[in-house]
Scaffold this motif. Structure first.
Motif, PDB file in Angstrom:
ATOM      1  N   ALA A 180     -17.321  93.216 -20.008  1.00  0.00           N
ATOM      2  CA  ALA A 180     -17.574  94.387 -21.055  1.00  0.00           C
ATOM      3  C   ALA A 180     -15.694  94.608 -21.555  1.00  0.00           C
ATOM      4  N   VAL A 181     -15.510  93.762 -22.653  1.00  0.00           N
ATOM      5  CA  VAL A 181     -14.367  94.167 -23.004  1.00  0.00           C
ATOM      6  C   VAL A 181     -13.753  95.269 -23.874  1.00  0.00           C
ATOM      7  N   GLU A 182     -12.541  96.487 -23.551  1.00  0.00           N
ATOM      8  CA  GLU A 182     -12.923  97.456 -24.454  1.00  0.00           C
ATOM      9  C   GLU A 182     -11.330  97.398 -24.840  1.00  0.00           C
ATOM     10  N   THR A 183     -11.106  97.651 -26.186  1.00  0.00           N
ATOM     11  CA  THR A 183      -9.106  97.597 -26.993  1.00  0.00           C
ATOM     12  C   THR A 183      -9.047  99.134 -27.500  1.00  0.00           C
ATOM     13  N   VAL A 184      -8.126  99.399 -27.268  1.00  0.00           N
ATOM     14  CA  VAL A 184      -8.208 100.544 -27.779  1.00  0.00           C
ATOM     15  C   VAL A 184      -7.026 100.238 -29.494  1.00  0.00           C
ATOM     16  N   ALA A 185      -7.961 100.789 -30.308  1.00  0.00           N
ATOM     17  CA  ALA A 185      -7.652 101.409 -31.426  1.00  0.00           C
ATOM     18  C   ALA A 185      -8.091 102.850 -32.534  1.00  0.00           C
ATOM     19  N   PRO A 186      -7.564 102.621 -33.483  1.00  0.00           N
ATOM     20  CA  PRO A 186      -6.998 104.195 -33.813  1.00  0.00           C
ATOM     21  C   PRO A 186      -8.785 104.168 -34.234  1.00  0.00           C
ATOM     22  N   LEU A 187      -8.400 106.260 -34.133  1.00  0.00           N
ATOM     23  CA  LEU A 187     -10.249 106.368 -34.497  1.00  0.00           C
ATOM     24  C   LEU A 187      -9.524 107.761 -35.361  1.00  0.00           C
ATOM     25  N   GLY A 188      -8.806 107.940 -36.685  1.00  0.00           N
ATOM     26  CA  GLY A 188      -8.175 108.676 -37.120  1.00  0.00           C
ATOM     27  C   GLY A 188      -7.190 108.578 -37.400  1.00  0.00           C
ATOM     28  N   SER A 189      -6.987 109.679 -37.057  1.00  0.00           N
ATOM     29  CA  SER A 189      -5.547 109.878 -36.597  1.00  0.00           C
ATOM     30  C   SER A 189      -5.092 110.205 -34.947  1.00  0.00           C
TER      31      SER A 189
END
Length: 397
Positions: free
Chosen positions: A370-379
Motif C-alpha cells: 500500500a503506497v500513500e502520496t502527499v497531495a493537496p486537501l484544500g489549503s
C-alpha cells in the motif's frame, strides 16, 4: 565440410599491420571471403578472393553450411571476436572448427588515440542495431565508443544526444584508425555540423547531461501511457522481484506501456523481453517507449496472451500485470523451466483471491503493498492512498 574456418582480423593499415602468422595464413589460403574494402587491402595472393554479397548474413550462412574441400579463410575488421564476424562463425559451427587470428580492435585503437582507459568505457554498436540503442548507454560523466554503421552515423548520434539532454557532450569521430588516411574530427554535439566523412569510423562521446540510473523506478512521466502503467514504486518492487540476470528472457504479459519490460532491460543490458499486449494502440505506445529508452532492439511485441504465447521462446521469468485468470496462470506456469520465476500483481479482490489460491498450491511469497502520496486537501495537505497491490513471487521448483 572443411575442418576449419580461419578468421583473420585486418585493420585499416592492411597487410603491413598483420602479424607474420596472419600473413602466412592468407598467403597459403585457397579461398578468402571478405568485404570489397578488406579484400582490396591484400597484395597479390594465390587465393580466390570472394566479396560478400548483400545481405552478408545470408551469404555467410551459405558459406558456413556449404561443403569445402579445404580450409576457408574469412577476413574481419580488427578483432573478429569484438562485435565481429568471428563470433557469428563460432556460434554457427563451434569453437573447435574455428581458428581466430585477431588484429587490434577499433576500440583499443580509439582509446589509444584519446587516452581513455578501455576498461572504463562503454561500447555500443549501431552496425547491427539502430542508433536509438545508444540512448540506453547515456549517463553523465560516462565515456562511450559507438561503432558506426556508415558515414551518416555521427550526425545521427549528435541529433540523438541533443534530443535527450546531452547536447553539451564532446564528440570525436575517428576515421580509418591505424591506416594512412586516419583522421579525427572533434566537436560538441549541440553544434555538430561536420559533413559525412569516411564510412569506416567510430564515434567517441564524453557524456554531459542528466544522470540516468539503471535501477528500476523511473518517473511515470518518462513513459507515454493511457493510465495502464505499473506506477513507479510498485514497478521498482516488481522489477526487483523479477531479479533480472544475464541473458535472461522475460515474458511481460499485459504489458501496457511496457514500463516493467523496459526497466527489466535497462537493469540487465544482455536481457530480452517478449511483451504480450492485446490492445493495438497500447502496443504502438509500448514500441515508442522502447525506442525512447534505447531498448527497442531487445523487445518483441506479440498480441494477446495466452493466445500468442506459443509463438514465444521459453522464458526465464514471467510477469503478469494484466488479464489475470486461471488459464493465463496455467500457461505461464507450464512455460517456466525449473528455476524460472513468476511474478504477478493483482489489484481487484477477485484476482487477489486467485493469487492466494495459487500461493497455497505452489508456495512462494505473497505480499500486499500500500503506497500513500502527499497531495493537496484544500489549503492543506493529506496522504492519498493508491489502490493496494497484492504481489505473488514464486520460483518453479
Amino acid at each position: 565440410m572443411s575442418d576449419t574456418f580461419v578468421v583473420v582480423g585486418i585493420g585499416a593499415d592492411g597487410w603491413a599491420g598483420l602479424t607474420d602468422r596472419a600473413r602466412d595464413e592468407l598467403a597459403s589460403a585457397t579461398v578468402i571471403y571478405g568485404s570489397t574494402r578488406q579484400l582490396a587491402l591484400l597484395p597479390e595472393v594465390g587465393a580466390d578472393l570472394r566479396a560478400w554479397t548483400s545481405p552478408m548474413s545470408e551469404h555467410l550462412r551459405a558459406v558456413l553450411d556449404d561443403t569445402h574441400p579445404t580450409d576457408v579463410h574469412i577476413l574481419a575488421s580488427g578483432d573478429p571476436m569484438f562485435h565481429g564476424v568471428g563470433t557469428t562463425v563460432v556460434r554457427a559451427v563451434g569453437a573447435e572448427r574455428v581458428r581466430v587470428l585477431p588484429a587490434v580492435s577499433s576500440a583499443s585503437l580509439a582509446c589509444a588515440r584519446l587516452g581513455w582507459d578501455l576498461t572504463d568505457v562503454g561500447v555500443v554498436t549501431t552496425v547491427t542495431a539502430t542508433v536509438d540503442s545508444v540512448v540506453d548507454a547515456l549517463d553523465d560523466g560516462r565515456d562511450l565508443l559507438v561503432l558506426s554503421r556508415d558515414a551518416s552515423t555521427p550526425a545521427a548520434i549528435a541529433e540523438l544526444l541533443n534530443d535527450n539532454g546531452f547536447g553539451w557532450s564532446m564528440m570525436a569521430v575517428l576515421e580509418q584508425l591505424g591506416g594512412d588516411r586516419e583522421r579525427v574530427v572533434r566537436g560538441v554535439a549541440r553544434d555538430w555540423d561536420a559533413a559525412p566523412g569516411d564510412p569506416l569510423n567510430i564515434v567517441a562521446v564524453s557524456c554531459v547531461g542528466p544522470r540516468r540510473a539503471r535501477t528500476p523506478g523511473r518517473p511515470d512521466d518518462e513513459y507515454g501511457h493511457d493510465g495502464q502503467i505499473t506506477k513507479q514504486p510498485i514497478r521498482a518492487l516488481t522489477v526487483s522481484a523479477l531479479a533480472p540476470s544475464r541473458r535472461q528472457l522475460l515474458w511481460d504479459i499485459g504489458s501496457g506501456s511496457g514500463s516493467v519490460a523496459i526497466e527489466w532491460l535497462r537493469a540487465e543490458p544482455t536481457g530480452r523481453v517478449v511483451a504480450f499486449e492485446r490492445d493495438a494502440s497500447r502496443a504502438r505506445q509500448l514500441d515508442d517507449n522502447a525506442r525512447q529508452h534505447g531498448v527497442h532492439g531487445r523487445i518483441t511485441v506479440l498480441g494477446a496472451a495466452p493466445e500468442t504465447c506459443g509463438a514465444a521462446p521459453e522464458p526465464d521469468a514471467v510477469f503478469i500485470g494484466g488479464g489475470l485468470d486461471d488459464e493465463l496462470l496455467d500457461v505461464a506456469w507450464a512455460a517456466l523451466p525449473s528455476g524460472g520465476r513468476l511474478v504477478a500483481n493483482a489489484v481487484t479482490v477477485e484476482n487477489q483471491t486467485l493469487l492466494t489460491a495459487w500461493h497455497a498450491r505452489h508456495g512462494g511469497a505473497l505480499r500486499r503493498f500500500a503506497v500513500e502520496t502527499v497531495a493537496p486537501l484544500g489549503s492543506m495537505t493529506t496522504w492519498r492512498p493508491a489502490l493496494p497491490i497484492v504481489q505473488w513471487v514464486v520460483d518453479r521448483a
